[in-house]
Design an enzyme around this catalytic site. Sequence first.
Site, short mmCIF file in Angstrom:
data_model
loop_
_atom_site.label_atom_id
_atom_site.label_comp_id
_atom_site.label_asym_id
_atom_site.label_seq_id
_atom_site.Cartn_x
_atom_site.Cartn_y
_atom_site.Cartn_z
N GLU A 84 5.00 12.16 -3.50
CA GLU A 84 3.62 12.01 -4.34
C GLU A 84 2.43 11.36 -3.33
O GLU A 84 2.73 10.45 -2.60
CB GLU A 84 3.83 10.95 -5.47
N CYS B 198 -3.96 8.19 -0.67
CA CYS B 198 -2.71 7.29 -0.39
C CYS B 198 -1.50 7.90 -0.20
O CYS B 198 -1.24 8.94 -0.78
CB CYS B 198 -2.84 6.82 -1.80
N CYS C 53 12.69 4.03 -2.51
CA CYS C 53 12.38 2.66 -1.75
C CYS C 53 13.70 1.69 -1.85
O CYS C 53 14.15 1.56 -2.93
CB CYS C 53 11.16 1.89 -2.23
N CYS D 236 11.59 -3.81 -5.92
CA CYS D 236 10.79 -4.63 -6.94
C CYS D 236 10.63 -4.35 -8.24
O CYS D 236 11.02 -3.28 -8.54
CB CYS D 236 9.31 -4.39 -6.37
N CYS E 126 8.50 -2.11 -10.24
CA CYS E 126 7.86 -0.99 -9.65
C CYS E 126 8.66 0.10 -10.03
O CYS E 126 9.98 0.38 -9.81
CB CYS E 126 7.81 -1.23 -8.01
N CYS F 106 1.75 -1.73 -3.34
CA CYS F 106 2.45 -0.82 -2.62
C CYS F 106 3.50 0.04 -3.49
O CYS F 106 3.89 -0.52 -4.84
CB CYS F 106 3.33 -1.02 -1.35
S1 SF4 Z 1 6.41 -2.06 -4.87
FE1 SF4 Z 1 6.58 -1.03 -3.15
S2 SF4 Z 1 8.12 -2.16 -2.02
FE2 SF4 Z 1 8.45 -2.66 -3.94
S3 SF4 Z 1 10.00 -1.05 -4.66
FE3 SF4 Z 1 7.89 -0.29 -5.11
S4 SF4 Z 1 7.76 0.89 -3.34
FE4 SF4 Z 1 9.17 -0.59 -2.65
#
Ligand code: SF4
Length: 352
Positions: free
Chosen positions: A89, A102, A109, A113, A116, A335
């Site tokens: 994306e 972006c 990832c 988090c 997220c 992020c």
């Molecule tokens: S917020 Fe950023 S660092 Fe955290 S899981 Fe999502 S992509 Fe990864």
Amino acid sequence: MEYITNYPLGELKERFKDLGLEPYRAKQVFRWIYKKFITDFARMTDLSKEYRKLLSENFRFHPLKKLDRVEAPDAIKYLFKTVDSHIVETVLIKERNHYTLCVSSQIGCAVGCTFCATALDGLKRNLTTAEIIDQYIQVQQDLDEGKIRNVVFMGMGEPLANYENVKKVVKIMISSEGLDLSKRRITISTSGIISQLNRMAQDEVMREVNLAVSLNAVSQKAREELMPLTKTNTLKELMEVLKSFPLPKYRRITLEYVLIKGVNDSVKDAEKLAKLIGQHKRRFKVNLIPFNPDPNLPYERPSLTDIMNFQRVLWKHGISNFVRFSKGIEVFGACGQLRTKRLKLEIEGAVK
Ligand code: SF4
């Protein structure tokens, strides 16, 4: 056959030498790609037919295939597919006089988090240099006019966990023969991997670009809950590294703080954040990003009053801070797919 966009100029010259081509030819080709966005050797008319043939036998372009493009009033979301069928994306944000891109640096990832959407599937793999830079090239080729002037590494993934490839991309971006972007217009957004921040601090290329760090909580325990990776990359260590990070003149580190109702949005949290920054106010600015609810995640957005109360405390302590409400700007906030997912929902809403 390899992707020519995998190489910064110095490395491309070496590859050309291996093929028996004069290194200055690399500069010519580099300019076609990154100045004119021509990604077809046949159209590189200052090269002989023989050279063009040799190049097309050894190199190719576009490791990504454009799947979709969804337009909202102030942003465009692009979906690409890799050759091994992963989705990447990329979001283009339209600002008053320019564009900001972006980009994603990984598929998924590993940071995990809890707020997220990218974290839900874990890490699949790093994106290659060519896959990251191709996001820029293809989006730029898609624009009728104007150049993408700002780049933020805030899409899917933790850019500092893909350090080498991200560094090569930065080299291509800042090279005067390449995209020729100002270092001030490139931002790396990280969850705060201490070893990689230390590496960045020693790195003449990487320490010159903007640094944004996802803080999101003001105590070790609360931060661990939101960002599991921080068990081994503690808040104390992070603040120590950031307070001594070698910043270019007049540059500040952005601390990103996703405000989540009842989790990290109290006045007490704001006071603790001010204390954490302490005497280093001139070194930091804070981006407050009100969480946007996602059906897959167990959090809520704070009320406007709570957001303003939080902000008031930071102002009282003289800490520069911004609340990111606008759709496009929100993408800058923290992020990961948190933002792109959020944007996706908003864009879908906008086009229905
Ligand atoms: S917020 Fe950023 S660092 Fe955290 S899981 Fe999502 S992509 Fe990864």
